[in-house]
Design a protein around this motif. Sequence first.
Motif: not given
Length: 104
Positions: A56-77
């Motif tokens: 569960d901790a690993r899945l939560q960490r991966r989810k947070a990493e994916r969201q963090a990776a998507r965040a810059p793209a969203a702010t640029i758009a």
Amino acid sequence: MLAALIADDLDAALQLGLLDAQPCPGCDGGCNARLIEARDARLVALAARERHRARDARLQRRKAERQAARAPAATIASAAPALPSAAADALARALAKARERTSR
């Protein structure tokens, strides 16, 4: 401890030291087998729970990493300049026509 196991009171058996229990030299084979079986079953269950928590901790960490990776793209758009007013008006008219056609 054996009395707690016989009464199916695992909480009491755990408090009495079930996880660290060793075979008793004064007890018969059946008594020791029951004790060791209960101890091993609890250890397996605790290990499984720990693996589940780690997953569960690993899945939560991966989810947070994916969201963090998507965040810059969203702010640029969102920082893209707005359409000029003439283009925005033309787009609004086209969308209205499209809605009108689909509602018929």
